[in-house]
Design a protein around this motif. Structure first.
Motif, PDB file in Angstrom:
ATOM      1  N   PRO A  67      52.155  41.439  37.647  1.00 52.44           N
ATOM      2  CA  PRO A  67      52.887  42.264  38.338  1.00 52.44           C
ATOM      3  C   PRO A  67      52.364  43.709  38.886  1.00 52.44           C
ATOM      4  CG  PRO A  67      54.366  41.139  36.645  1.00 52.44           C
ATOM      5  CD  PRO A  67      52.798  40.838  36.295  1.00 52.44           C
TER       6      PRO A  67
ATOM      7  N   MET B 109      46.294  37.408  38.241  1.00 48.68           N
ATOM      8  CA  MET B 109      47.461  38.002  38.997  1.00 48.68           C
ATOM      9  C   MET B 109      48.441  38.449  37.858  1.00 48.68           C
ATOM     10  SD  MET B 109      48.187  38.623  42.087  1.00 48.68           S
ATOM     11  CE  MET B 109      48.033  38.031  43.925  1.00 48.68           C
TER      12      MET B 109
ATOM     13  N   PRO C 197      49.470  50.446  38.151  1.00 47.96           N
ATOM     14  CA  PRO C 197      49.137  49.276  39.266  1.00 47.96           C
ATOM     15  C   PRO C 197      47.743  49.488  39.768  1.00 47.96           C
ATOM     16  CG  PRO C 197      51.341  50.323  39.745  1.00 47.96           C
ATOM     17  CD  PRO C 197      50.554  50.923  38.340  1.00 47.96           C
TER      18      PRO C 197
ATOM     19  N   PRO D 144      38.538  48.897  42.382  1.00 44.42           N
ATOM     20  CA  PRO D 144      38.698  50.291  41.696  1.00 44.42           C
ATOM     21  C   PRO D 144      39.768  50.010  40.667  1.00 44.42           C
ATOM     22  CG  PRO D 144      40.188  49.880  44.039  1.00 44.42           C
ATOM     23  CD  PRO D 144      39.288  48.959  43.746  1.00 44.42           C
TER      24      PRO D 144
ATOM     25  N   THR E  90      45.659  53.083  41.422  1.00 45.08           N
ATOM     26  CA  THR E  90      46.687  53.065  42.544  1.00 45.08           C
ATOM     27  C   THR E  90      46.297  53.818  43.681  1.00 45.08           C
ATOM     28  OG1 THR E  90      48.096  53.188  40.448  1.00 45.08           O
ATOM     29  CG2 THR E  90      49.174  52.873  42.675  1.00 45.08           C
TER      30      THR E  90
ATOM     31  N   THR F 298      44.522  47.127  41.921  1.00 46.26           N
ATOM     32  CA  THR F 298      44.020  46.092  42.740  1.00 46.26           C
ATOM     33  C   THR F 298      42.690  45.816  42.684  1.00 46.26           C
ATOM     34  OG1 THR F 298      43.702  47.450  44.442  1.00 46.26           O
ATOM     35  CG2 THR F 298      45.796  46.372  44.655  1.00 46.26           C
TER      36      THR F 298
ATOM     37  N   ALA G  77      43.601  52.263  45.613  1.00 46.94           N
ATOM     38  CA  ALA G  77      44.046  51.090  46.211  1.00 46.94           C
ATOM     39  C   ALA G  77      45.052  51.290  47.490  1.00 46.94           C
ATOM     40  CB  ALA G  77      45.114  50.073  45.279  1.00 46.94           C
TER      41      ALA G  77
ATOM     42  N   LEU H 258      54.955  45.613  47.058  1.00 42.23           N
ATOM     43  CA  LEU H 258      53.734  45.957  47.558  1.00 42.23           C
ATOM     44  C   LEU H 258      52.769  45.112  46.446  1.00 42.23           C
ATOM     45  CD1 LEU H 258      52.867  49.617  48.471  1.00 42.23           C
ATOM     46  CD2 LEU H 258      52.871  47.480  50.080  1.00 42.23           C
ATOM     47  N   MET H 259      53.000  45.182  45.158  1.00 36.92           N
ATOM     48  CA  MET H 259      52.278  44.426  44.344  1.00 36.92           C
ATOM     49  C   MET H 259      52.537  43.035  44.209  1.00 36.92           C
ATOM     50  SD  MET H 259      49.994  46.839  42.974  1.00 36.92           S
ATOM     51  CE  MET H 259      49.525  46.070  41.467  1.00 36.92           C
ATOM     52  N   GLN H 260      53.863  42.732  44.573  1.00 38.99           N
ATOM     53  CA  GLN H 260      54.236  41.151  44.112  1.00 38.99           C
ATOM     54  C   GLN H 260      54.013  40.296  45.472  1.00 38.99           C
ATOM     55  OE1 GLN H 260      57.078  40.911  41.281  1.00 38.99           O
ATOM     56  NE2 GLN H 260      56.231  42.682  40.152  1.00 38.99           N
ATOM     57  N   ARG H 261      53.417  40.948  46.717  1.00 40.22           N
ATOM     58  CA  ARG H 261      53.668  40.006  47.611  1.00 40.22           C
ATOM     59  C   ARG H 261      52.825  38.631  47.372  1.00 40.22           C
ATOM     60  NH1 ARG H 261      50.350  42.757  51.369  1.00 40.22           N
ATOM     61  NH2 ARG H 261      49.903  44.218  49.619  1.00 40.22           N
ATOM     62  N   SER H 262      52.895  37.640  48.034  1.00 40.78           N
ATOM     63  CA  SER H 262      52.125  36.494  47.874  1.00 40.78           C
ATOM     64  C   SER H 262      50.622  36.878  47.926  1.00 40.78           C
ATOM     65  CB  SER H 262      52.381  35.391  48.908  1.00 40.78           C
ATOM     66  OG  SER H 262      51.983  35.942  50.069  1.00 40.78           O
ATOM     67  N   LYS H 263      49.936  36.093  46.993  1.00 40.86           N
ATOM     68  CA  LYS H 263      48.265  36.414  46.922  1.00 40.86           C
ATOM     69  C   LYS H 263      47.572  36.028  48.282  1.00 40.86           C
ATOM     70  CE  LYS H 263      47.701  31.753  45.012  1.00 40.86           C
ATOM     71  NZ  LYS H 263      47.537  30.800  43.903  1.00 40.86           N
ATOM     72  N   THR H 264      46.590  36.770  48.464  1.00 37.10           N
ATOM     73  CA  THR H 264      45.929  36.760  49.563  1.00 37.10           C
ATOM     74  C   THR H 264      44.431  36.744  49.453  1.00 37.10           C
ATOM     75  OG1 THR H 264      45.843  37.433  51.984  1.00 37.10           O
ATOM     76  CG2 THR H 264      46.552  38.841  50.020  1.00 37.10           C
ATOM     77  N   ASN H 265      43.450  36.711  50.630  1.00 35.50           N
ATOM     78  CA  ASN H 265      42.324  36.806  50.800  1.00 35.50           C
ATOM     79  C   ASN H 265      42.252  38.382  51.101  1.00 35.50           C
ATOM     80  OD1 ASN H 265      39.811  36.857  51.850  1.00 35.50           O
ATOM     81  ND2 ASN H 265      39.752  34.709  51.767  1.00 35.50           N
TER      82      ASN H 265
ATOM     83  N   THR I  45      41.032  37.660  46.797  1.00 28.41           N
ATOM     84  CA  THR I  45      39.846  36.885  46.893  1.00 28.41           C
ATOM     85  C   THR I  45      38.902  37.271  48.018  1.00 28.41           C
ATOM     86  OG1 THR I  45      40.758  35.160  48.209  1.00 28.41           O
ATOM     87  CG2 THR I  45      40.746  35.176  45.736  1.00 28.41           C
TER      88      THR I  45
ATOM     89  N   LEU J  87      38.175  46.894  49.035  1.00 21.16           N
ATOM     90  CA  LEU J  87      38.238  47.292  47.591  1.00 21.16           C
ATOM     91  C   LEU J  87      37.058  47.352  46.743  1.00 21.16           C
ATOM     92  CD1 LEU J  87      41.646  45.148  46.706  1.00 21.16           C
ATOM     93  CD2 LEU J  87      41.329  47.721  46.871  1.00 21.16           C
TER      94      LEU J  87
ATOM     95  N   GLN K  83      42.019  34.022  40.443  1.00 22.30           N
ATOM     96  CA  GLN K  83      42.919  34.643  41.183  1.00 22.30           C
ATOM     97  C   GLN K  83      44.624  34.548  40.257  1.00 22.30           C
ATOM     98  OE1 GLN K  83      43.958  33.880  45.084  1.00 22.30           O
ATOM     99  NE2 GLN K  83      44.260  36.138  45.679  1.00 22.30           N
TER     100      GLN K  83
ATOM    101  N   ARG L  76      47.092  43.268  41.079  1.00 24.51           N
ATOM    102  CA  ARG L  76      47.143  42.364  42.294  1.00 24.51           C
ATOM    103  C   ARG L  76      45.592  41.993  42.485  1.00 24.51           C
ATOM    104  NH1 ARG L  76      49.779  40.690  46.441  1.00 24.51           N
ATOM    105  NH2 ARG L  76      49.046  40.553  48.311  1.00 24.51           N
ATOM    106  N   VAL L  77      45.449  40.863  42.777  1.00 22.42           N
ATOM    107  CA  VAL L  77      44.214  40.144  42.874  1.00 22.42           C
ATOM    108  C   VAL L  77      43.919  39.431  44.408  1.00 22.42           C
ATOM    109  CG1 VAL L  77      42.400  38.720  41.735  1.00 22.42           C
ATOM    110  CG2 VAL L  77      44.003  39.698  40.414  1.00 22.42           C
TER     111      VAL L  77
END
Lengths: 343, 343
Positions: free
Chosen positions: A174, A172, A151, A140, B213, A153, B216, B326-333, A180, A242, A168, A177-178
């Motif tokens: 702030p 990425m 913001p 989105p 936003t 994602t 998301a 929320l936006m800056q948590r570690s990147k993830t699948n 995979t 997403l 990714q 947010r990406v």
């Protein structure tokens, strides 16, 4: 610090917004615009006044209509052309891209006539080595909002995990947010099939219906496009993610969507051809509906919204009759057969 | 033809809209209003001017503040009171309802302090025989739209299949499509937990963020409330259905929602107490967030949106810091661990 070059093919709102996002101190961005006037305008004003008005572009973003110049020495290639132009674009760059180049594809939707997904077009046009470098971005993301650091994602998918994770890291921010997701088929189908539901939500709005109707279409619509997607090899979780639900929600609640606007005109009583003429651009949902209708008939999948939408688009059914047909089907249980039931 | 009597407890917008829907030639509807003035007004104007203005009620709908009179000879009982008043209402009707009565519950959300779901309150207050007659109605259904015959879909659940199907027969209309779903826990939790996400969408809107936003929050929010629901015994499909996704979408895209409006005020910088005062009514999402926060900590379930929402509501975290977290948590699948991954 080595300066990397990012080539962006496509000077629409999305190419421009992502070009801006990629313009970091260590990255030079060059946007390819087909029309020299547009390239010149972007460079003169540092703004894409036609497709992304009001957003100042950093000096590291330049535009050019010379494709060879844009591609030269690029280590990152972002492709943001309509699906109807993807094949032709890939033909143009054939042999001009080194096999290490990371390719970020943002083209969504099915190709006219062939109904191919973008990755199928890439696979047919590129060497296997280069195809492993292709990463598809979906989710989105109105360009107008991304360009204003609102913001957002998104989700990336690829045949190749390392390429997806490289993209990714690259994207990425702030405010961006990406995630995979390994389910490339699901990510691509989500971004295409949602157009059927967006078009239908437009019809409902044009008929004067409300939030209840739209929420019903989004919910039952997501259920039916997921059924088709799963049949085609997608993972159900992707449709809840997403690229599925997220993209569906943002499209169905937005006035930016051409599919919605086209649907609204139909709901208000315009004929398909009049509505198309008024929109003046491609409405992806029309061919997506055609493709999904053929598939669900062929594979015997229950897709009542798609079927009614097809009848409105191709068989002259009136939108209000279509709604009646949908509402008055025989009463049923919400969950699919086979799932948890009263014991 | 035998004339059946429908008793509606609760003269708010939803009780009134469903009372109107139930007023068929063979059905007489009596709405119980706590305040005699309201009952009188409804009868004088054939309109509930306070809670459902602009909708003319058929002559078969009458209101009364005399509970005994309303309950007398009723074979269908529709309960549409706030969750905070449900226990008290059930105490009042104790012994006055015959065991064959079909009870349609429209109360949503968790009870204050105890965090009980509506069906848990029914189970504790009613005989087992009568509890088997309770059917819960949920889904994306603004009363204002149902009262205007705008196409709407809802879902019914119950411990008892026959009761659910009886209520389905009773409520199905050309513009009101009723599904059944055996997953009572999921249907009830969907209608409660969505308030956390609606409140969060309000905060995002108050902060000036956009459709990206919100989409998301809806997508990732649905994923996390589903995780909690599944842990509590719900079926995942229910969260993708009308009582989950459907209700979430209609709430997050509507200005009617108190949870949204409260969130918007927080996002604009108001304190919780100032925002609550300005709304002037219960905001269900606050206690739902508290309950979900406690549960996810206890059960070790990842619910990042709920956690940040809790910190804003109860620990003085600023909304913009919550978004940053929320936006800056570690990147993830995107997909859950254990689901399909790159092979």
């Amino acid at each position: 610090m080595e300066l990397r070059k990012v080539a962006v093919l496509g000077a629409g709102s999305w190419g421009t917004a992502l070009g801006r996002l990629l313009a970091l101190p260590q990255q030079q961005v060059q946007i390819w615009a087909r029309r020299p006037e547009l390239a010149k305008e972007i460079n003169s004003y540092r703004e894409n006044r036609r497709y992304l008005p009001g957003v100042l572009l950093p000096a590291r973003v330049r535009a050019s209509s010379d494709l060879d110049e844009v591609l030269k020495n690029a280590s990152i290639l972002l492709i943001a052309v309509p699906s109807s132009a993807l094949q032709e674009t890939l033909e143009k760059i054939n042999g001009k891209v080194s096999p290490e180049t990371l390719i970020i594809n943002t083209t969504k939707g099915l190709e006219p006539k062939t109904f191919r997904r973008p990755s199928e077009i890439y696979k047919a046009q590129l060497s296997e080595e280069l195809y492993q470098r292709v990463v598809t971005l979906s989710g989105p993301s109105h360009a107008e909002e991304v360009a204003r650091d609102i913001p957002t994602t998104v989700v990336l998918s690829s045949e190749n995990r390392a390429s997806a994770e490289e993209a990714q890291d690259l994207l990425m921010r702030p405010h961006f947010r990406v995630y995979t997701n390994p389910d490339l088929i699901g990510v691509e189908l989500g971004g295409a099939l949602k157009n059927i539901i967006a078009l239908s939500c437009g019809v409902a709005e044009g008929l004067g219906f409300g939030d209840n109707t739209k929420a019903a279409l989004v919910t039952r619509g997501l259920a039916e496009i997921s059924r088709l997607g799963i049949e085609m090899g997608a993972s159900p979780a992707t449709f809840s993610g997403l690229a599925g639900l997220g993209d569906l929600v943002v499209t169905c609640t937005s006035k930016h969507s051409r599919n919605m606007r086209f649907g609204i005109l139909l709901g208000k009583g315009k004929s398909c051809s009049d509505a198309l003429q008024q929109i003046g651009q491609t409405v992806e949902g029309i061919r997506t509906t055609e493709a999904a209708y053929q598939l669900c008939q062929h594979k015997n999948i229950k897709m009542p919204i798609t079927v009614e939408c097809y009848k409105v688009l191709f068989e002259g059914l009136s939108p209000s009759e279509a709604v009646e047909n949908l509402m008055q089907r025989s009463k049923t249980n919400e969950v699919e057969e086979g799932v948890k039931d009263w014991s």
